[in-house]
Design an enzyme around this catalytic site. Structure first.
Site, PDB file in Angstrom:
ATOM      1  N   ARG A 252       0.863  -1.186   0.000  1.00 43.56           N
ATOM      2  CA  ARG A 252       0.000   0.000   0.000  1.00 43.56           C
ATOM      3  C   ARG A 252       0.900   1.238   0.000  1.00 43.56           C
ATOM      4  O   ARG A 252       1.525   1.558   1.001  1.00 43.56           O
ATOM      5  CB  ARG A 252      -0.858  -0.036   1.280  1.00 43.56           C
ATOM      6  CG  ARG A 252      -2.090   0.818   1.264  1.00 43.56           C
ATOM      7  CD  ARG A 252      -2.687   0.900   2.658  1.00 43.56           C
ATOM      8  NE  ARG A 252      -1.802   1.637   3.544  1.00 43.56           N
ATOM      9  CZ  ARG A 252      -1.825   1.569   4.872  1.00 43.56           C
ATOM     10  NH1 ARG A 252      -2.677   0.790   5.498  1.00 43.56           N
ATOM     11  NH2 ARG A 252      -0.983   2.280   5.605  1.00 43.56           N
ATOM     12  N   HIS A 256      -3.552   4.659   4.999  1.00 46.86           N
ATOM     13  CA  HIS A 256      -4.824   3.927   4.999  1.00 46.86           C
ATOM     14  C   HIS A 256      -5.884   4.697   4.204  1.00 46.86           C
ATOM     15  O   HIS A 256      -6.639   4.119   3.427  1.00 46.86           O
ATOM     16  CB  HIS A 256      -5.285   3.704   6.441  1.00 46.86           C
ATOM     17  CG  HIS A 256      -6.623   3.057   6.534  1.00 46.86           C
ATOM     18  ND1 HIS A 256      -6.836   1.763   6.112  1.00 46.86           N
ATOM     19  CD2 HIS A 256      -7.823   3.536   6.961  1.00 46.86           C
ATOM     20  CE1 HIS A 256      -8.114   1.465   6.290  1.00 46.86           C
ATOM     21  NE2 HIS A 256      -8.725   2.523   6.792  1.00 46.86           N
ATOM     22  N   TYR A 264       4.179   5.864   9.964  1.00 46.66           N
ATOM     23  CA  TYR A 264       4.654   4.618  10.566  1.00 46.66           C
ATOM     24  C   TYR A 264       5.360   3.691   9.563  1.00 46.66           C
ATOM     25  O   TYR A 264       5.822   2.622   9.923  1.00 46.66           O
ATOM     26  CB  TYR A 264       3.457   3.875  11.208  1.00 46.66           C
ATOM     27  CG  TYR A 264       2.250   3.822  10.286  1.00 46.66           C
ATOM     28  CD1 TYR A 264       2.129   2.815   9.331  1.00 46.66           C
ATOM     29  CD2 TYR A 264       1.274   4.813  10.312  1.00 46.66           C
ATOM     30  CE1 TYR A 264       1.065   2.788   8.450  1.00 46.66           C
ATOM     31  CE2 TYR A 264       0.203   4.797   9.444  1.00 46.66           C
ATOM     32  CZ  TYR A 264       0.103   3.779   8.509  1.00 46.66           C
ATOM     33  OH  TYR A 264      -0.946   3.761   7.633  1.00 46.66           O
TER      34      TYR A 264
HETATM   35  C1  LIG Z   1     -14.146  -6.197  11.664  1.00 45.24           C
HETATM   36  C2  LIG Z   1     -13.544  -4.842  11.393  1.00 45.24           C
HETATM   37  N1  LIG Z   1     -12.625  -4.337  12.230  1.00 45.24           N
HETATM   38  C3  LIG Z   1     -12.082  -3.121  12.014  1.00 45.24           C
HETATM   39  C4  LIG Z   1     -12.480  -2.365  10.932  1.00 45.24           C
HETATM   40  C5  LIG Z   1     -11.869  -0.979  10.691  1.00 45.24           C
HETATM   41  N2  LIG Z   1     -10.925  -1.050   9.587  1.00 45.24           N
HETATM   42  C6  LIG Z   1     -11.307  -0.740   8.337  1.00 45.24           C
HETATM   43  S1  LIG Z   1     -10.079  -0.991   7.225  1.00 45.24           S
HETATM   44  C7  LIG Z   1      -9.015  -1.517   8.418  1.00 45.24           C
HETATM   45  C8  LIG Z   1      -7.633  -2.002   8.050  1.00 45.24           C
HETATM   46  C9  LIG Z   1      -7.755  -3.210   7.192  1.00 45.24           C
HETATM   47  O1  LIG Z   1      -6.504  -3.734   6.854  1.00 45.24           O
HETATM   48  P1  LIG Z   1      -6.388  -4.869   5.786  1.00 45.24           P
HETATM   49  O2  LIG Z   1      -7.474  -5.872   5.956  1.00 45.24           O
HETATM   50  O3  LIG Z   1      -5.001  -5.369   5.829  1.00 45.24           O
HETATM   51  O4  LIG Z   1      -6.688  -4.124   4.396  1.00 45.24           O
HETATM   52  P2  LIG Z   1      -5.928  -2.854   3.768  1.00 45.24           P
HETATM   53  O5  LIG Z   1      -6.521  -1.627   4.399  1.00 45.24           O
HETATM   54  O6  LIG Z   1      -4.480  -3.013   4.038  1.00 45.24           O
HETATM   55  O7  LIG Z   1      -6.251  -2.898   2.316  1.00 45.24           O
HETATM   56  C10 LIG Z   1      -9.617  -1.495   9.662  1.00 45.24           C
HETATM   57  C11 LIG Z   1      -8.960  -1.899  10.924  1.00 45.24           C
HETATM   58  C12 LIG Z   1     -13.476  -2.925  10.084  1.00 45.24           C
HETATM   59  N3  LIG Z   1     -13.900  -2.258   9.003  1.00 45.24           N
HETATM   60  N4  LIG Z   1     -13.981  -4.158  10.313  1.00 45.24           N
END
Ligand SMILES: Cc1ncc(C[n+]2csc(CCOP(=O)(O)OP(=O)(O)O)c2C)c(N)n1
Length: 340
Positions: A252, A256, A264
């Protein structure tokens, strides 16, 4: 340009198809760049989540589906490229981000949370990570019960693959040998948590051992490699061979979301992955294979720019929802959704 080694097997794709993939890669990147401009003009409602540096896997995987057979793709927020391949219109995506009255969800939902599986070839996700895996297993099961030949393709992040819903859905789909392919993206971080602090598994594909499904790892920034592995997995699923958990190693390149400055992430890591840019690597291979020239890429970019400009103008002209309509469309009888 990049010096990273990239596979050159075109898996039977015609030159026209190879250029179409390039078009979708550029469309995804340019659309997101436009969304950033709109975000900075305060025209985007809600957050903006980029897929910069990982567009290759979304586009390549979705390109391996056969939408005529009823295949369905389920994107998460960073898989905008996959719904463009399935047929989503850039104007609809921009209108969704701007919460316009004539957006697919009429301002009720944001970003790419929209889609009608049977009509569009993609389904709108819900935000709870992991929960779409049982949903996609359900669509695959329903397809089989209706004697259809459809395959479902789900995307999940490294963080999302640690949720209970992911494990339950994968277990159910694997036990039932459902026609489903799950792309699990190791893109370095789940928000600010590095993958190594997310799982003790050596690779995310190793989780397939627990489910008893197929597990594969591929370079997620090698467009042709992702296409080839997804195609193989889709064919296996369609012919009764069951589920594949296909891990793509990518990164990425942005925070975020636009509000996150990625403080970080070590600078050297970002620079290392910038050199592995999937679009630059793909175009280098197409040139080496004699499929395309720089002039052709420039033409594709001009077409993309024209389309995104037109889509932006259309979205800009659209009205915001009428507050008086807020309670409409709650029931299908109202006819509100059919009017669109
Ligand atoms: C069950 C749940 N926990 C927390 C969140 C909040 N949240 C949204 S995106 C994210 C990070 C997700 O990381 P990853 O699955 O590795 O996907 P990336 O963002 O790296 O594409 C979080 C913690 C959520 N949407 N659903």
């Amino acid at each position: 340009m990049t010096d990273v080694l990239t596979t050159t097997n075109t898996h039977g794709l015609s030159n026209e198809q190879l250029l179409e993939i390039d078009y979708y890669l550029r469309l995804t990147r340019t659309l997101e760049e436009r969304l950033v401009a709109l975000f900075r003009q305060a025209k985007v409602i809600g957050g903006l989540y980029r897929s910069l540096g990982q567009e290759g896997e979304s586009v390549a995987a979705a390109y391996a589906l056969d939408y005529k057979q009823g295949d369905v793709v389920q994107p998460l927020i960073r898989n905008i490229g996959s719904i463009l391949v399935a047929g989503a219109k850039p104007s609809d995506i921009i209108k969704q981000y701007m919460a316009k009255a004539d957006s697919p969800t009429r301002g009720r939902e944001l970003n790419i949370h929209f889609g009608h599986p049977a009509r569009d070839g993609f389904i709108g996700q819900i935000s709870m990570l992991g929960d779409m895996i049982p949903v996609m297993a359900g669509i695959a099961l329903a397809g089989r019960m209706q004697k259809k030949t459809l395959v479902t393709l789900a995307f999940i992040g490294d963080g999302g693959s640690s949720t209970g819903a992911f494990w339950e859905g994968m277990n159910f789909a694997s036990v039932q040998k459902l026609p489903m392919v799950v792309i699990v993206e190791d893109n370095g971080y789940a928000y600010s948590t590095p993958t190594a602090k997310q799982t003790a598994a050596k690779t995310l594909a190793d989780k397939s051992y627990a489910f008893g499904c197929h597990g594969v790892t591929v370079d997620g920034n090698d467009v042709l490699a992702v296409y080839g592995e997804t195609k193989r997995s889709v064919e296996r699923a369609r012919s009764g061979g069951g589920v594949t958990l296909l891990e793509v190693k990518t990164f990425r390149l942005k925070g975020h979301a636009e509000h996150d400055n990625q403080a970080y992430v070590p600078k050297e890591l970002i620079e290392e992955w910038q050199r592995k840019d999937p679009l630059a690597r793909y175009e280098k291979v197409l040139m080496e294979l004699g499929v395309a020239t720089q002039d052709q890429f420039a033409e594709i970019q001009q077409r993309v720019r024209r389309e995104i400009d037109a889509a932006t103008d259309e979205a800009d002209r659209s009205p915001m929802p009428n507050p008086a309509d807020a309670a409409r469309g709650l029931y299908i009888e109202d006819g509100y959704w059919e009017e669109r």
